[in-house]
Design a protein around this motif. Structure first.
Motif: not given
Length: 367
Positions: A313-322
């Motif tokens: 969820s935290a990574a989705a704010k910067k890079d949805p693919r990651a």
């Protein structure tokens, strides 16, 4: 009295003395006559020398000994040459000549109006051009000394009307031409170094391919010369040497040496981490997998599922693919088990009522 005159009087005295001696011996003169003759000869010589000296001091050049010729006055002049372009051995480069031209009319030149300065200047430029035409522009300082020597002699012009030469000769190049020559010189030096390095590398490749790695036996002998005191190590490296030799010659490994090759153990996948090519860029999921392996955390365990979901969820704010890749790799086993055990859940109604879908096995967080 000059030295020549003194020499003449000396010879005359010697001759007179010899004649007096001969006469005295033949006639048997008494002793007093010898003294009288000697005194007379000495007095005659001294008197002649004194008379000659007075005559020379009174008139050093007697009348008629000198020829009075009319002397034509010499007319010397100077003219400046400033940055006159001269050709060089390179087509697109030229020298710049600066000098002082000294000239004077020739005595035998016809008495008629002429521009002697123009003749002298043209003569000096023509002589300078003969020197610079075959000179390299990169040797400007050396050519300047050669040109100074060539123009230092006073020589007649092609029409034999004036004699001219040049002093204070300075030879230079344009600033832009000098800069280009410096750059070309630097490039040639770098190219020479590169050529030496390339030949050195070619020699090393030829040595390794044609001598060291020609076959497995040559490779073993070469390895023994490098590690002569480590026979066991050489035996252990026979498989590596066989692989290197076969790869260098684009050949298959001989059957007799295949059993010496040990296959490296296959790496076991850890918690759903997929293998990636060494040259592929490292992703966030790869780095997270390294973190799990170093810390010993198993993301498939139930107590770590929430942590994986929070990281995604935290990574989705910067890079949805990651974030999607993190969920796909480290939540796949848990999600498959929960989907198989969970009952069918009806889809939410169009107005938003109904059960909330479960994402990765985690329900909605309480407000």
């Amino acid at each position: 009295m000059t030295t020549g005159q003194k020499t003449v009087f000396g010879f005359l005295g010697i001759i007179a003395t010899l004649l007096a001696v001969i006469l005295g011996l033949c006639l048997g003169w008494p002793l007093w006559i010898w003294g009288l003759v000697a005194a007379l000869l000495s007095g005659a010589l001294l008197a002649g020398m004194a008379f000659t000296g007075r005559a020379q001091r009174a008139e050093p050049f007697p009348e008629g000994t000198l020829i009075d010729l009319p002397v034509r006055p010499v007319e010397r002049r100077e003219i400046q040459l400033t940055r006159v372009r001269l050709p060089s051995a390179e087509r697109d480069y030229g020298f710049l000549l600066t000098a002082t031209v000294r000239w004077y009319p020739r005595p035998e030149a016809p008495d008629r109006p002429m521009d002697g300065g123009a003749l002298a200047r043209a003569s000096v430029v023509q002589r300078a051009e003969e020197v610079t035409r075959t000179s390299e522009p990169g040797r400007c300082s050396l050519v300047q000394h050669e040109l100074s020597a060539a123009l230092a002699v006073m020589l007649p012009d092609p029409y034999d009307l004036v004699d001219a030469h040049a002093v204070e000769v300075t030879l230079a190049l344009d600033d832009s031409d000098q800069e280009r020559l410096d750059r070309l010189a630097a490039i040639r030096k770098e190219q020479a170094v590169w050529e030496h390095e390339r030949r050195h590398e070619q020699d090393r490749r030829e040595y390794l391919h044609s001598d060291v790695l020609r076959d497995t036996g040559s490779a073993v002998v070469w390895w023994l010369t490098r590690n002569g005191e480590q026979i066991d190590r050489t035996v252990d490296d026979l498989g590596v040497l066989a692989q290197l030799t076969s790869a260098a010659n684009n050949e298959e490994i001989p059957d007799l040496l295949r059993e010496l090759i040990t296959e490296p153990p296959a790496s076991e996948p850890v918690w759903g981490v997929t293998d990636t090519a060494p040259s592929a860029p490292r992703t966030a999921a790869d780095l997270l997998g390294d973190f799990f392996r170093e810390t010993g955390i198993n993301p498939d365990e139930n107590e770590n599922a929430l942590m994986v979901d929070m990281l995604a969820s935290a990574a989705a704010k910067k890079d949805p693919r990651a974030a999607e890749e993190i969920r796909r790799r480290y939540g796949s086993i848990r999600r498959t088990e929960e989907e198989a055990a969970a009952p069918d859940v009806p889809a939410p109604s169009p107005n938003g009522d109904g059960p909330t879908p479960v994402v990765n096995g985690v329900g909605p967080h309480p407000e």
